[in-house]
Design a protein around this motif. Structure first.
Motif, mmCIF file in Angstrom:
data_model
loop_
_atom_site.group_PDB
_atom_site.id
_atom_site.type_symbol
_atom_site.label_atom_id
_atom_site.label_comp_id
_atom_site.label_asym_id
_atom_site.label_seq_id
_atom_site.Cartn_x
_atom_site.Cartn_y
_atom_site.Cartn_z
ATOM 1 N N MET A 1 21.626 1.987 18.522
ATOM 2 C CA MET A 1 21.317 0.830 17.189
ATOM 3 C C MET A 1 20.644 0.609 16.301
ATOM 4 S SD MET A 1 23.966 -0.816 18.624
ATOM 5 C CE MET A 1 24.119 -2.273 17.874
ATOM 6 N N LEU A 2 19.538 1.766 16.985
ATOM 7 C CA LEU A 2 18.182 1.911 15.417
ATOM 8 C C LEU A 2 19.060 2.068 14.534
ATOM 9 C CD1 LEU A 2 15.242 3.778 17.415
ATOM 10 C CD2 LEU A 2 15.525 1.040 17.082
ATOM 11 N N SER A 3 18.506 1.462 13.474
ATOM 12 C CA SER A 3 18.744 2.047 12.333
ATOM 13 C C SER A 3 18.611 3.460 11.333
ATOM 14 C CB SER A 3 18.081 1.166 10.775
ATOM 15 O OG SER A 3 17.003 0.932 10.848
ATOM 16 N N ALA A 4 18.880 3.898 10.747
ATOM 17 C CA ALA A 4 18.177 5.139 9.548
ATOM 18 C C ALA A 4 16.414 5.099 9.400
ATOM 19 C CB ALA A 4 19.100 5.213 8.549
ATOM 20 N N SER A 5 16.466 3.985 8.595
ATOM 21 C CA SER A 5 15.268 3.867 8.716
ATOM 22 C C SER A 5 13.815 3.923 9.676
ATOM 23 C CB SER A 5 15.437 2.527 7.658
ATOM 24 O OG SER A 5 15.699 2.558 6.701
ATOM 25 N N HIS B 1 26.550 10.587 20.038
ATOM 26 C CA HIS B 1 27.040 10.731 18.431
ATOM 27 C C HIS B 1 26.159 10.445 17.218
ATOM 28 C CE1 HIS B 1 29.759 8.310 19.601
ATOM 29 N NE2 HIS B 1 30.001 7.469 18.610
ATOM 30 N N LYS B 2 25.748 8.956 17.559
ATOM 31 C CA LYS B 2 25.302 8.390 16.812
ATOM 32 C C LYS B 2 24.378 8.568 16.424
ATOM 33 C CE LYS B 2 28.538 4.763 17.265
ATOM 34 N NZ LYS B 2 29.070 2.813 16.939
ATOM 35 N N ILE B 3 23.526 9.161 17.243
ATOM 36 C CA ILE B 3 22.518 9.224 16.918
ATOM 37 C C ILE B 3 21.907 10.685 16.384
ATOM 38 C CG2 ILE B 3 19.991 9.674 18.626
ATOM 39 C CD1 ILE B 3 20.878 8.612 20.904
#
Length: 587
Positions: A132-136, A162-164
């Motif tokens: 859930m962390l944002s890309a920044s 897969h979202k990491i």
């Protein structure tokens, strides 16, 4: 009154030995502690409720324990273990990335990492739902994750690997957690039921484990729900009633009825299932899974693939002995097609019923050496007419059985009847016939002497018998041609062929004019039908149809230059004078 604690929290694993179904991961972590090969970052990924966060906490507690046991478990007696058990440890930090996913939250974490631990050797940072962390935030976390202080260890947990970012994955040791097997979940639930003094059947625990779909936390939540519903004595019926799970006995009965070809029994059981409120799509999936289990039960090498209790497994083995392999393969194929077309079907219940009827016809089709498609007539007979063993009063109500006597061989004898003469001009007069459905039931066969009419032999076909002759004229004939096209719904080509030219009427002969041979062929295709239409309307059996090619007058076309010039001179005589004075000629 003591506060109630749900089983998922009360019996949460506190040591590696109490983790359910993740032996490979717990052994790897214990060996890393034993050999002092601790990585600076770990990633625990897998489905919900399989022990990711629990293993992270146990790992953090164990590496800070000052008196590790011989099997490399925490002692639960040292100051570090006590602080952890009482939720007052300053060495273990948990961060929920779902609500702390910004760059500022990561900066705070980076500043906190610099502080060494007060008790123990390591500061462990457990970040749950890290995807859930944002890309920044991920980018801000990269440098610290790759080169943290010697006392800092990061344990990341996620359900969506897969979202990491790949840059995060490359900096971690990745542990993939598996779904909890049904057998492991049942054993764990049995231990908890024993501790809670709850008497529950093994089959009921099996249903709970299957309903949890590999999540131990879900299984414990369902267990608490069942205990609240039934108390300390829990039966299989209580579980399926509370969870709205279809009793597997229905699947066994449907397969047994299908093997015997009892279509009516299968449809009645399906109706009972719908009356209990079960979803049709779930039923199709459940029946497919049941037949799959029957298939794997035919071979001792594949019996272990069934995730059911021993008593139920024996039922599958017994039914597998009665089911031919071809029947199981064909059933899976039919149910798979039903599953695929369920959502797009406008009548899902009828789709399921037809699929079950096909299941009931597999064995009979194999015996007769016919395919299911060739057995469609019998399917229609069973659906529309009912079972073959109808009561006598039901059979007596059949008009075919009343009117047609038997010939002694089980077939209905049909007496020949004289054709009736139609004298009226009504087009809606009813002519009694034998329907296809009645013919299928009684075995009536089409006489071999009847053949399709030949349009080239119109003098041999006269479908209408009349008793008087009414003279016709051109206007009436042309009107009936238009009406014939409209009533019969003929194509535009036939409409143009019949109505583009006025017909000629000479006595009882109607001459249809056509502009080309193609129109003549179109009229010949409907000649008999049109001729009988005119005979019926005018009550005149002597009316005959003929076609005649219409002739059009054509003028001479100008091809040569001289002809063209003479044509222009007729329009303007000055051109001829100009040609003569200038001595002009054609090139």
């Amino acid at each position: 009154m003591e506060n109630f604690i749900v089983s998922a929290r009360k019996y949460r694993p506190s040591a590696f030995s109490t983790v359910v179904g993740q032996d490979s991961i717990t052994v790897t972590l214990k060996n890393a502690i034993k050999n002092n090969h601790l990585a600076h970052a770990y990633l625990f990924c897998g489905p919900r409720g399989v022990g990711k966060t629990s293993c992270a906490r146990i790992f953090a507690k164990t590496i800070n324990c000052s008196n590790i046991s011989s099997d490399f478990e925490a002692c639960n007696e040292c100051e570090s273990c006590k602080a952890f058990n009482e939720n007052r440890s300053y060495n273990i930090h948990e961060l929920d990335a779902a609500s702390n996913n910004s760059v500022d939250d990561i900066r705070t974490l980076i500043d906190q990492v610099r502080i060494p631990p007060q008790i123990g050797s390591y500061s462990i940072y457990i970040i749950d739902e890290v995807h859930m962390l944002s890309a920044s935030a991920f980018n801000a976390f990269l440098k610290t994750l790759e080169e943290p202080p010697a006392h800092a260890i990061f344990v990341l947990a996620t359900t969506e690997k897969h979202k990491i970012l790949p840059t995060i994955l490359s900096r971690c040791q990745i542990f993939d957690f598996n779904r909890i097997k049904v057998d492991d979940a049942v054993k764990h639930l049995q231990n908890i039921a024993q501790k809670e003094s709850v008497n529950i059947d093994e089959e009921a625990l099996n249903v709970i484990a299957q309903k949890a779909d590999g999540a131990m936390r879900d299984a414990l939540s369902i267990f608490d729900q069942i205990v609240s519903f039934s108390g300390k004595e829990i039966t299989f019926e209580n579980v399926i009633q509370n969870l709205n799970v279809l009793d597997y006995d229905y699947y066994f009965k449907i397969v047994d009825a299908s093997l015997e070809g009892k279509v009516t029994d299968v449809l009645v059981m399906l109706n009972e299932i719908f009356e209990k409120g079960f979803d049709g799509h779930h039923f199709v999936g459940g029946l497919s899974g049941h037949i799959r289990d029957v298939l794997v039960g035919k071979d001792p090498a594949t019996i272990q693939l069934m995730e059911v209790s021993d008593s139920v497994k024996q039922k599958y083995i017994e039914q597998a002995k009665k089911c031919p392999v071809d029947f199981l393969y064909e059933s899976l194929k039919i149910l798979n097609q039903c599953d695929i077309g369920y959502k797009s079907s406008q009548n899902p219940r009828l789709l399921i019923e037809l699929s079950l009827i096909q299941l009931s016809q597999i064995i009979e089709s194999k015996k007769k050496g016919t395919s299911l498609k060739k057995n469609t007539k019998k399917l229609l007979k069973i659906i529309v007419e009912g079972r073959e063993d109808l009561p006598a009063q039901t059979k007596a109500s059949n008009p075919v059985s009343q009117q047609a006597p038997s010939n002694g061989n089980g077939q209905v004898k049909v007496e020949p009847t004289e054709p009736k003469i139609q004298t009226g001009v009504s087009r809606n007069a009813y002519t009694p016939t034998v329907s296809i459905k009645q013919a299928l039931k009684t075995g009536i066969q089409r006489p071999k002497t009847i053949s399709k009419p030949n349009y080239q032999e119109k003098e041999k076909v006269d479908l209408v018998a009349v008793s008087e002759n009414i003279p016709l004229n051109q206007a009436q004939a042309f009107k009936q041609l238009k009406e014939f096209v409209q009533i019969k719904g003929k194509s535009d080509r036939i409409r143009l062929a019949l109505t583009v030219n006025q017909p000629e009427v000479i006595d009882n002969k109607v001459i249809l004019k056509v502009s080309n041979p193609l129109q003549g062929d179109d009229i010949n295709g409907v000649r008999v039908e049109l001729q009988n239409h005119l005979r019926r309307v005018f009550s005149n059996k002597e009316i005959e149809l003929e076609t005649k090619m219409s002739q059009t007058k054509t003028t001479k076309r100008v091809f040569t230059d001289t002809d063209r010039f003479n044509y222009l001179c007729k329009k303007n005589p000055v051109l001829g004078v100009l040609k003569q004075k200038l001595s002009l000629d054609f090139e």
